[in-house]
Motif scaffolding. Structure first.
Motif, short mmCIF file in Angstrom:
data_model
loop_
_atom_site.label_atom_id
_atom_site.label_comp_id
_atom_site.label_asym_id
_atom_site.label_seq_id
_atom_site.Cartn_x
_atom_site.Cartn_y
_atom_site.Cartn_z
N THR A 286 -3.38 7.91 12.00
CA THR A 286 -3.65 6.48 12.22
C THR A 286 -3.70 5.72 10.91
OG1 THR A 286 -4.89 7.00 14.23
CG2 THR A 286 -5.28 4.85 13.23
N ASP A 287 -4.28 6.34 9.88
CA ASP A 287 -4.31 5.69 8.57
C ASP A 287 -2.90 5.38 8.08
OD1 ASP A 287 -7.00 5.98 8.69
OD2 ASP A 287 -7.20 7.32 6.97
N PHE A 288 -1.99 6.27 8.33
CA PHE A 288 -0.60 6.08 7.91
C PHE A 288 0.01 4.87 8.61
CE2 PHE A 288 3.96 6.85 8.53
CZ PHE A 288 4.38 7.02 7.21
N ILE A 289 -0.27 4.70 9.89
CA ILE A 289 0.25 3.55 10.65
C ILE A 289 -0.24 2.24 10.04
CG2 ILE A 289 0.25 2.41 12.91
CD1 ILE A 289 -0.17 5.26 14.13
N LEU A 290 -1.54 2.19 9.74
CA LEU A 290 -2.10 0.98 9.14
C LEU A 290 -1.53 0.74 7.75
CD1 LEU A 290 -5.84 1.36 10.21
CD2 LEU A 290 -4.16 -0.23 11.14
N LEU A 291 -1.34 1.81 6.98
CA LEU A 291 -0.80 1.66 5.63
C LEU A 291 0.62 1.12 5.67
CD1 LEU A 291 -1.04 2.10 2.58
CD2 LEU A 291 -0.31 4.47 2.93
N VAL A 292 1.44 1.62 6.56
CA VAL A 292 2.82 1.12 6.69
C VAL A 292 2.81 -0.34 7.13
CG1 VAL A 292 4.97 1.34 8.01
CG2 VAL A 292 3.82 3.39 7.17
N THR A 293 1.95 -0.68 8.08
CA THR A 293 1.85 -2.07 8.55
C THR A 293 1.48 -3.01 7.41
OG1 THR A 293 1.16 -1.28 10.73
CG2 THR A 293 0.76 -3.60 10.24
N PHE A 294 0.49 -2.60 6.63
CA PHE A 294 0.05 -3.38 5.47
C PHE A 294 1.19 -3.54 4.48
CE2 PHE A 294 -1.61 -3.91 1.25
CZ PHE A 294 -2.70 -4.75 1.39
N SER A 295 1.86 -2.44 4.16
CA SER A 295 2.89 -2.44 3.11
C SER A 295 4.09 -3.29 3.48
CB SER A 295 3.34 -0.99 2.83
OG SER A 295 2.25 -0.20 2.42
N VAL A 296 4.51 -3.22 4.73
CA VAL A 296 5.69 -3.98 5.16
C VAL A 296 5.45 -5.48 5.02
CG1 VAL A 296 7.12 -4.61 7.15
CG2 VAL A 296 6.63 -2.20 6.67
N LEU A 297 4.31 -5.96 5.52
CA LEU A 297 4.02 -7.40 5.42
C LEU A 297 3.83 -7.80 3.96
CD1 LEU A 297 3.52 -10.12 6.75
CD2 LEU A 297 1.11 -9.52 6.98
N PHE A 298 3.14 -6.96 3.19
CA PHE A 298 2.91 -7.27 1.78
C PHE A 298 4.23 -7.40 1.02
CE2 PHE A 298 2.46 -5.78 -2.61
CZ PHE A 298 1.54 -6.70 -3.10
N ILE A 299 5.15 -6.49 1.25
CA ILE A 299 6.45 -6.53 0.55
C ILE A 299 7.25 -7.76 0.96
CG2 ILE A 299 8.70 -5.37 0.35
CD1 ILE A 299 7.11 -2.70 0.59
N ILE A 300 7.29 -8.06 2.26
CA ILE A 300 8.05 -9.22 2.74
C ILE A 300 7.48 -10.51 2.17
CG2 ILE A 300 8.60 -10.59 4.80
CD1 ILE A 300 8.87 -7.94 6.32
N LEU A 301 6.16 -10.64 2.20
CA LEU A 301 5.54 -11.86 1.66
C LEU A 301 5.75 -11.99 0.16
CD1 LEU A 301 2.14 -11.94 3.61
CD2 LEU A 301 4.14 -13.39 3.98
N SER A 302 5.72 -10.86 -0.55
CA SER A 302 5.92 -10.89 -2.00
C SER A 302 7.34 -11.28 -2.36
CB SER A 302 5.58 -9.52 -2.60
OG SER A 302 4.21 -9.21 -2.43
N LEU A 303 8.30 -10.85 -1.57
CA LEU A 303 9.71 -11.17 -1.84
C LEU A 303 10.05 -12.60 -1.44
CD1 LEU A 303 11.45 -7.86 -0.69
CD2 LEU A 303 11.06 -8.64 -3.03
N SER A 304 9.27 -13.17 -0.51
CA SER A 304 9.52 -14.54 -0.07
C SER A 304 9.23 -15.54 -1.18
CB SER A 304 8.65 -14.86 1.14
OG SER A 304 8.75 -16.23 1.50
N THR A 305 10.03 -16.59 -1.25
CA THR A 305 9.82 -17.63 -2.25
C THR A 305 8.57 -18.44 -1.94
OG1 THR A 305 12.19 -17.79 -2.62
CG2 THR A 305 10.86 -19.61 -3.41
N SER A 306 8.36 -18.75 -0.66
CA SER A 306 7.23 -19.57 -0.24
C SER A 306 5.97 -18.70 -0.14
CB SER A 306 7.53 -20.21 1.12
OG SER A 306 6.45 -21.00 1.56
N LYS A 307 4.95 -19.05 -0.91
CA LYS A 307 3.71 -18.27 -0.91
C LYS A 307 2.50 -19.20 -0.88
CE LYS A 307 5.48 -14.34 -3.65
NZ LYS A 307 6.81 -14.86 -4.02
#
Length: 542
Positions: A286-307
């Protein structure tokens, strides 16, 4: 433990609505949402959001609808505008508890995660003024909870609620809101090797999602030619790839911001991963599922120009869960140290309030009596918790964290009320205008968008666009030219000539920011206005 949860939620709700409407709308986001909802509510047009007489089709309407519902229940005022934001937070807390309980089957960890989530400053920031992000996060958490509950019990109504909340996500902020629930669900299915289910309830649920998510879009696109292209290109592609709305930040922006608005719990997150990272990656639990969920959104938001700061709000329920899990394994000494840290923080915030109320630092007004009451109450409750609860009980620091954030909420309510200009509210300007001129008057705002003036005064404000990006309105969906009456383009000679007509009118208020320099045409107008008054960042000529 559940009875403690409901007592906690009741106390939180009372704290959140205490003096909620006592300070004015802040600009720019809150004033914008509140005014759009007001114009929607007054005119009864729930298809086309309108801001100062011009269609404002940037976002889907759920935030406007909930704000308008607040006006229906409590009147067109600040309390009505903010009320359902507080309800949203209470629901978030409930969902955090339920999600954690479903994932880890331990009520005490679930309760700790709920208390920790409430103590994050970003969570409180999100609901003290009107924005979409608190509602979006509520629907994201709701969709995850109902999906997990359906998987646990196989009751169809949980599936329908899951699809309903997915639809509400889309009607709150478009497809970007799907990142967290879909990443969570896909990762969950991969980890648990679950098959894709197709049933009559899945089909009907998906149809429910389509009806909820697309109804407004289809209606507004039908009524506004070219809107589909605007949604796809301007509001999705350009928002991500270009600095369309002056929100560009460096790629490391969230890497720095997340710890700042997650203190001190972020250290427990780091310690948790330091201790368990290899196990999380290899076991893929379960920890892995939460970690992947966190990482995906974090990476997408970081790559986005609008923050913006609140874009990362949906990540914090994961931080709360990990922090609670680490805290549950902490030693007696670790629990004591964290408890002492929160005692120190409570003491610092209370002492600072008293000192500021005495010396009036930076012109900030704080009532001394209120500061002393807060100091006494918070310190006494904190010391009782520290003394009465066992140092082995890992809930101890979470209770103190709640006292800390509760003190901040209550004290900030009083600070906001007594220092409206410093929190970017124009309500003192509005009160001055009402007291100075009882008859009808014209209000000109130079090169800045101030929808809160219209919210309070109930009449149209004339905005002078002289290059500021917020005053450059999108008028391509207007079907007539009535909007031109209250928007002057200074670069257009015809519009600029209109400004001279205002010199013959008796009741005129010209409002500008102090740092802005008036052009020649407006200097002529200003010179005809004999009086001037300063309001923080603004000057008013009349």
């Amino acid at each position: 433990m559940k009875h403690k949860l409901y007592i906690f939620l009741s106390i939180v709700f009372v704290i959140l609505i205490f003096k909620l409407g006592s300070w004015g709308l802040t600009f720019s986001s809150e004033a914008r949402y509140a005014e759009i909802a007001k114009e929607m509510f007054v005119k009864g047009d729930f298809i086309n959001p309108v801001l100062l007489g011009i269609k404002h089709l940037h976002k889907p309407p759920v935030t406007y609808y909930l704000t308008a519902l607040g006006y229906q229940l409590f009147g067109i005022n600040e309390f009505g505008a903010r009320f359902f934001m507080q309800v949203a937070l209470v629901l978030q807390l409930l969902f955090v508890f339920k999600i954690t309980l479903l994932l880890y089957k331990k009520e005490k960890i679930a309760f700790a995660a709920t208390l920790i989530y409430f103590s994050f400053p970003i969570v409180i920031i999100a609901v003290r003024n009107v924005t979409t992000d608190a509602y979006l996060t509520t629907f994201i958490l709701g969709s995850i909870y109902f999906w997990l509950q359906y998987r646990e019990q196989s009751k169809p109504y949980f599936l329908y609620l899951f699809y309903l909340f997915l639809g509400l996500i889309f009607e709150t902020k478009g497809p970007v809101g799907f990142i967290v629930p879909l990443t969570f669900i896909i990762t969950h299915k991969i980890v648990h090797k679950s098959k894709i289910e197709i049933s009559i309830h899945q089909i009907l649920g998906f149809l429910l999602f389509l009806v909820v998510s697309l109804s407004w879009y289809l209606a507004v696109i039908y009524k506004n030619e070219g809107l589909l292209d605007y949604f796809l290109n301007t509001q999705i592609v350009e928002r991500i790839s270009k600095n369309k709305f002056n929100r560009e930040k460096p790629i490391w922006y969230y890497l720095v911001l997340i710890p700042l608005v997650g203190l001190p719990w972020v250290f427990y997150l780091i310690l948790y991963f330091k201790k368990n990272f290899k196990i999380i990656i290899t076991k893929k639990s379960t920890d892995f599922i939460l970690l992947v969920t966190f990482s995906v959104l974090f990476i997408i938001l970081s790559l986005s120009t609008s923050k913006l700061i609140l874009y990362i709000l949906p990540l914090y329920f994961i931080l709360a869960i990990f922090s609670a899990k680490y805290l549950s394994t902490s030693s007696k000494k670790g629990i004591q140290n964290l408890s002492i840290l929160f005692l120190i923080l409570i003491g610092l915030i209370c002492t600072s309030l008293v000192i500021i109320s005495i010396i009036k630092s930076d012109g900030i007004e704080i009532n001394l009596s209120i500061s002393l009451i807060l100091f006494t109450t918070s310190v006494i409750i904190s010391l009782l918790i520290y003394k009465k609860i066992s140092p082995k009980n890992y809930l101890k620091p979470t209770y103190l964290a709640v006292i800390f954030i509760g003190t901040i909420i209550i004290s900030s309510n009083h600070i906001f009320t007594e220092n409206e200009l410093k929190i970017n509210s124009v309500k003192p300007i509005v009160n001055f205008i009402k007291e100075t001129h009882k008859q009808e008057h014209e209000i000109l705002v130079y090169n800045y968008l101030l929808p809160s003036l219209s919210f309070y005064l109930g009449n149209n404000i004339t905005t002078i666009n002289h290059g500021k990006y917020t005053t450059q309105r999108e008028v391509q969906f207007e079907t007539n030219e009535l909007w031109k009456k209250h928007l002057i383009n200074y670069f257009d000679p015809i519009d600029r000539a209109r400004l001279l007509n205002f010199t013959s009118k008796d009741s005129i208020f010209l409002i500008k920011r102090k740092k802005d320099i008036l052009p020649d045409t407006l200097l002529t107008l200003k010179n005809n206005l004999k009086h001037q008054k300063d309001f923080g960042k603004f000057e008013v000529f009349y």
